[in-house]
Design a protein around this motif. Structure first.
Motif, PDB file in Angstrom:
ATOM      1  N   GLN B   5       0.843  -1.201   0.000  1.00 36.69           N
ATOM      2  CA  GLN B   5       0.000   0.000   0.000  1.00 36.69           C
ATOM      3  C   GLN B   5       0.869   1.239   0.000  1.00 36.69           C
ATOM      4  O   GLN B   5       1.639   1.470   0.938  1.00 36.69           O
ATOM      5  CB  GLN B   5      -0.912   0.007   1.214  1.00 36.69           C
ATOM      6  CG  GLN B   5      -1.822   1.223   1.288  1.00 36.69           C
ATOM      7  CD  GLN B   5      -2.862   1.234   0.197  1.00 36.69           C
ATOM      8  OE1 GLN B   5      -3.675   0.327   0.069  1.00 36.69           O
ATOM      9  NE2 GLN B   5      -2.822   2.280  -0.639  1.00 36.69           N
ATOM     10  N   GLU B   6       0.704   2.064  -1.052  1.00 38.01           N
ATOM     11  CA  GLU B   6       1.443   3.306  -1.135  1.00 38.01           C
ATOM     12  C   GLU B   6       0.754   4.404  -0.324  1.00 38.01           C
ATOM     13  O   GLU B   6      -0.476   4.413  -0.197  1.00 38.01           O
ATOM     14  CB  GLU B   6       1.552   3.784  -2.589  1.00 38.01           C
ATOM     15  CG  GLU B   6       2.205   2.829  -3.556  1.00 38.01           C
ATOM     16  CD  GLU B   6       1.219   1.882  -4.209  1.00 38.01           C
ATOM     17  OE1 GLU B   6       0.059   1.784  -3.743  1.00 38.01           O
ATOM     18  OE2 GLU B   6       1.603   1.223  -5.200  1.00 38.01           O
ATOM     19  N   SER B   7       1.543   5.352   0.169  1.00 40.60           N
ATOM     20  CA  SER B   7       0.987   6.524   0.831  1.00 40.60           C
ATOM     21  C   SER B   7       1.929   7.694   0.624  1.00 40.60           C
ATOM     22  O   SER B   7       3.139   7.523   0.414  1.00 40.60           O
ATOM     23  CB  SER B   7       0.781   6.271   2.328  1.00 40.60           C
ATOM     24  OG  SER B   7       2.013   5.966   2.951  1.00 40.60           O
ATOM     25  N   GLY B   8       1.334   8.904   0.691  1.00 41.75           N
ATOM     26  CA  GLY B   8       2.136  10.095   0.512  1.00 41.75           C
ATOM     27  C   GLY B   8       1.340  11.193  -0.152  1.00 41.75           C
ATOM     28  O   GLY B   8       0.197  10.978  -0.583  1.00 41.75           O
ATOM     29  N   PRO B   9       1.927  12.380  -0.245  1.00 38.42           N
ATOM     30  CA  PRO B   9       1.225  13.530  -0.839  1.00 38.42           C
ATOM     31  C   PRO B   9       0.892  13.301  -2.300  1.00 38.42           C
ATOM     32  O   PRO B   9       1.681  12.727  -3.049  1.00 38.42           O
ATOM     33  CB  PRO B   9       2.240  14.679  -0.681  1.00 38.42           C
ATOM     34  CG  PRO B   9       3.185  14.236   0.356  1.00 38.42           C
ATOM     35  CD  PRO B   9       3.254  12.756   0.269  1.00 38.42           C
ATOM     36  N   ARG B  10      -0.277  13.779  -2.696  1.00 41.01           N
ATOM     37  CA  ARG B  10      -0.706  13.637  -4.093  1.00 41.01           C
ATOM     38  C   ARG B  10      -0.288  14.827  -4.939  1.00 41.01           C
ATOM     39  O   ARG B  10      -0.346  14.759  -6.167  1.00 41.01           O
ATOM     40  CB  ARG B  10      -2.223  13.528  -4.142  1.00 41.01           C
ATOM     41  CG  ARG B  10      -2.869  12.162  -3.961  1.00 41.01           C
ATOM     42  CD  ARG B  10      -2.217  11.211  -3.070  1.00 41.01           C
ATOM     43  NE  ARG B  10      -3.037  10.023  -2.854  1.00 41.01           N
ATOM     44  CZ  ARG B  10      -2.808   9.132  -1.949  1.00 41.01           C
ATOM     45  NH1 ARG B  10      -1.769   9.266  -1.136  1.00 41.01           N
ATOM     46  NH2 ARG B  10      -3.597   8.078  -1.833  1.00 41.01           N
ATOM     47  N   LEU B  11       0.097  15.916  -4.273  1.00 42.33           N
ATOM     48  CA  LEU B  11       0.457  17.135  -4.993  1.00 42.33           C
ATOM     49  C   LEU B  11       1.800  17.637  -4.451  1.00 42.33           C
ATOM     50  O   LEU B  11       1.973  17.790  -3.240  1.00 42.33           O
ATOM     51  CB  LEU B  11      -0.623  18.208  -4.799  1.00 42.33           C
ATOM     52  CG  LEU B  11      -0.409  19.554  -5.501  1.00 42.33           C
ATOM     53  CD1 LEU B  11      -0.418  19.361  -7.021  1.00 42.33           C
ATOM     54  CD2 LEU B  11      -1.494  20.542  -5.083  1.00 42.33           C
ATOM     55  N   ALA B  21       5.762   6.401   0.655  1.00 41.46           N
ATOM     56  CA  ALA B  21       6.034   5.225   1.470  1.00 41.46           C
ATOM     57  C   ALA B  21       5.224   4.054   0.943  1.00 41.46           C
ATOM     58  O   ALA B  21       4.157   4.253   0.345  1.00 41.46           O
ATOM     59  CB  ALA B  21       5.677   5.489   2.930  1.00 41.46           C
ATOM     60  N   CYS B  22       5.722   2.870   1.159  1.00 42.83           N
ATOM     61  CA  CYS B  22       4.997   1.650   0.797  1.00 42.83           C
ATOM     62  C   CYS B  22       5.011   0.708   1.987  1.00 42.83           C
ATOM     63  O   CYS B  22       6.090   0.302   2.458  1.00 42.83           O
ATOM     64  CB  CYS B  22       5.634   0.976  -0.404  1.00 42.83           C
ATOM     65  SG  CYS B  22       4.776  -0.524  -0.942  1.00 42.83           S
ATOM     66  N   SER B  76       8.345  -2.592   8.308  1.00 48.61           N
ATOM     67  CA  SER B  76       7.959  -3.212   7.024  1.00 48.61           C
ATOM     68  C   SER B  76       7.510  -2.171   6.017  1.00 48.61           C
ATOM     69  O   SER B  76       6.439  -2.299   5.403  1.00 48.61           O
ATOM     70  CB  SER B  76       6.885  -4.278   7.239  1.00 48.61           C
ATOM     71  OG  SER B  76       7.396  -5.359   7.966  1.00 48.61           O
ATOM     72  N   GLN B  77       8.313  -1.137   5.870  1.00 46.31           N
ATOM     73  CA  GLN B  77       8.022  -0.110   4.884  1.00 46.31           C
ATOM     74  C   GLN B  77       9.270   0.158   4.046  1.00 46.31           C
ATOM     75  O   GLN B  77      10.396   0.033   4.531  1.00 46.31           O
ATOM     76  CB  GLN B  77       7.610   1.206   5.547  1.00 46.31           C
ATOM     77  CG  GLN B  77       6.302   1.172   6.291  1.00 46.31           C
ATOM     78  CD  GLN B  77       5.959   2.554   6.809  1.00 46.31           C
ATOM     79  OE1 GLN B  77       5.242   3.314   6.151  1.00 46.31           O
ATOM     80  NE2 GLN B  77       6.463   2.896   7.974  1.00 46.31           N
ATOM     81  N   PHE B  78       9.039   0.570   2.819  1.00 47.06           N
ATOM     82  CA  PHE B  78      10.129   1.134   2.039  1.00 47.06           C
ATOM     83  C   PHE B  78       9.665   2.440   1.425  1.00 47.06           C
ATOM     84  O   PHE B  78       8.463   2.707   1.346  1.00 47.06           O
ATOM     85  CB  PHE B  78      10.713   0.133   1.035  1.00 47.06           C
ATOM     86  CG  PHE B  78       9.778  -0.370  -0.033  1.00 47.06           C
ATOM     87  CD1 PHE B  78       8.817  -1.334   0.241  1.00 47.06           C
ATOM     88  CD2 PHE B  78       9.894   0.081  -1.340  1.00 47.06           C
ATOM     89  CE1 PHE B  78       7.984  -1.830  -0.750  1.00 47.06           C
ATOM     90  CE2 PHE B  78       9.078  -0.409  -2.341  1.00 47.06           C
ATOM     91  CZ  PHE B  78       8.116  -1.360  -2.050  1.00 47.06           C
ATOM     92  N   PHE B  79      10.643   3.252   1.039  1.00 46.91           N
ATOM     93  CA  PHE B  79      10.353   4.646   0.750  1.00 46.91           C
ATOM     94  C   PHE B  79      11.014   5.079  -0.571  1.00 46.91           C
ATOM     95  O   PHE B  79      12.071   4.599  -0.937  1.00 46.91           O
ATOM     96  CB  PHE B  79      10.890   5.530   1.885  1.00 46.91           C
ATOM     97  CG  PHE B  79      10.391   5.116   3.240  1.00 46.91           C
ATOM     98  CD1 PHE B  79      11.114   4.214   4.013  1.00 46.91           C
ATOM     99  CD2 PHE B  79       9.197   5.608   3.740  1.00 46.91           C
ATOM    100  CE1 PHE B  79      10.667   3.812   5.254  1.00 46.91           C
ATOM    101  CE2 PHE B  79       8.733   5.214   4.972  1.00 46.91           C
ATOM    102  CZ  PHE B  79       9.464   4.314   5.743  1.00 46.91           C
ATOM    103  N   LEU B  80      10.354   6.039  -1.213  1.00 43.22           N
ATOM    104  CA  LEU B  80      10.894   6.671  -2.408  1.00 43.22           C
ATOM    105  C   LEU B  80      11.045   8.156  -2.149  1.00 43.22           C
ATOM    106  O   LEU B  80      10.105   8.802  -1.658  1.00 43.22           O
ATOM    107  CB  LEU B  80       9.948   6.460  -3.595  1.00 43.22           C
ATOM    108  CG  LEU B  80      10.280   7.223  -4.870  1.00 43.22           C
ATOM    109  CD1 LEU B  80      11.543   6.665  -5.512  1.00 43.22           C
ATOM    110  CD2 LEU B  80       9.111   7.179  -5.859  1.00 43.22           C
ATOM    111  N   THR B  81      12.201   8.687  -2.477  1.00 42.74           N
ATOM    112  CA  THR B  81      12.420  10.126  -2.440  1.00 42.74           C
ATOM    113  C   THR B  81      12.934  10.561  -3.795  1.00 42.74           C
ATOM    114  O   THR B  81      13.893   9.979  -4.308  1.00 42.74           O
ATOM    115  CB  THR B  81      13.439  10.515  -1.341  1.00 42.74           C
ATOM    116  OG1 THR B  81      12.960  10.067  -0.077  1.00 42.74           O
ATOM    117  CG2 THR B  81      13.630  12.014  -1.297  1.00 42.74           C
ATOM    118  N   LEU B  82      12.280  11.555  -4.366  1.00 36.57           N
ATOM    119  CA  LEU B  82      12.682  12.098  -5.667  1.00 36.57           C
ATOM    120  C   LEU B  82      12.788  13.601  -5.515  1.00 36.57           C
ATOM    121  O   LEU B  82      11.797  14.274  -5.218  1.00 36.57           O
ATOM    122  CB  LEU B  82      11.669  11.724  -6.738  1.00 36.57           C
ATOM    123  CG  LEU B  82      11.996  12.124  -8.183  1.00 36.57           C
ATOM    124  CD1 LEU B  82      13.232  11.383  -8.674  1.00 36.57           C
ATOM    125  CD2 LEU B  82      10.794  11.842  -9.093  1.00 36.57           C
TER     126      LEU B  82
END
Lengths: 107, 117
Positions: B5-11, B21-22, B76-82
């Motif tokens: 399940q992904e989560s985070g800002p949409r904008l 985050a996942c 139990s999460q992994f994250f993306l930063t761009l």
């Protein structure tokens, strides 16, 4: 990056039809190719890996073939739930790349 | 059954940082590569990169200067930063599980992120 070309970009078919579409790569990827199905608004789901290995639970009307630079996905006796977009992906080397997809539409 | 399940800002504003985050539930993080992919509107899928449970990462070369993937095994999460996002980073972002061969055998539902002021 390995370039992937799928054809056609879309096709129209009827329930019960046999449909085949193609994925080509610009480099030899042996059999390192996967196929995915994606329905609108949904995540893709894996159908086939290693060119022809059907994932468990995927109906046997789906089949894949090919090696090197040319691959095909065939759906025998198209069912209503098969109208979707199909993507190929090379898993030979990163960055893993995908085709642009073939959309199967209702005729 | 494993669920992502992904989560985070949409904008996200241009030039700012996209962070997602996942959450991985129902299974172990071991033995897999935890992956991010994205799909721009009307376009095909793009592999962004992955992390394994040793912390080893691999990124798409075109994004490598701006992307980071991290893992928190305790939650139990992994994250993306761009970083330094532009309108070209507008896409549906999927977290996913790679069976270690490049094959994506499990996908999250995806989260739509728009880069706009």
């Amino acid at each position: 990056d390995i370039q992937m070309t799928q054809s056609p970009s879309s096709l129209s078919a009827s329930v019960g039809d046999r449909v085949t579409f193609t994925c080509r790569t610009d480099q030899n990827i042996k059999k390192f190719l996967a196929w995915y199905q994606q329905k609108p608004g949904r995540a893709p789901s894996l159908l086939i890996s290693s060119s022809s290995n059907l994932r468990g639970g995927v109906p046997s009307r789906f089949s894949g073939s090919g090696s090197g630079t040319a691959f095909t996905l065939t759906i025998n006796s198209l069912q209503p739930e098969d109208f979707a977009t199909y993507f190929c992906q090379q898993t030979f080397t990163s960055p893993y790349t995908f085709g642009q997809g073939t959309k199967v539409e209702v005729k | 059954q494993v669920h992502l399940q992904e989560s985070g800002p949409r904008l996200v504003k241009p030039s700012e940082t996209l962070s997602l985050a996942c959450g991985v539930s129902g299974g172990s993080l071991r033995t897999y590569f935890w992956t991010w992919l994205r799909q721009a509107p009307g376009k095909g899928l793009e592999w962004v990169g992955y992390i394994d449970t040793t912390g080893r990462t691999k990124y798409h070369p075109s994004l490598a200067s701006r992307v980071s993937i991290s893992l928190d095994t305790s939650t139990s999460q992994f994250f993306l930063t761009l970083t330094s996002v532009t309108a070209g980073d507008t896409a549906v972002y999927f977290c996913a599980r790679d069976d270690t061969t490049g094959v994506i055998d499990l996908w999250g539902q995806g989260v739509s992120v728009t880069v706009s002021s």
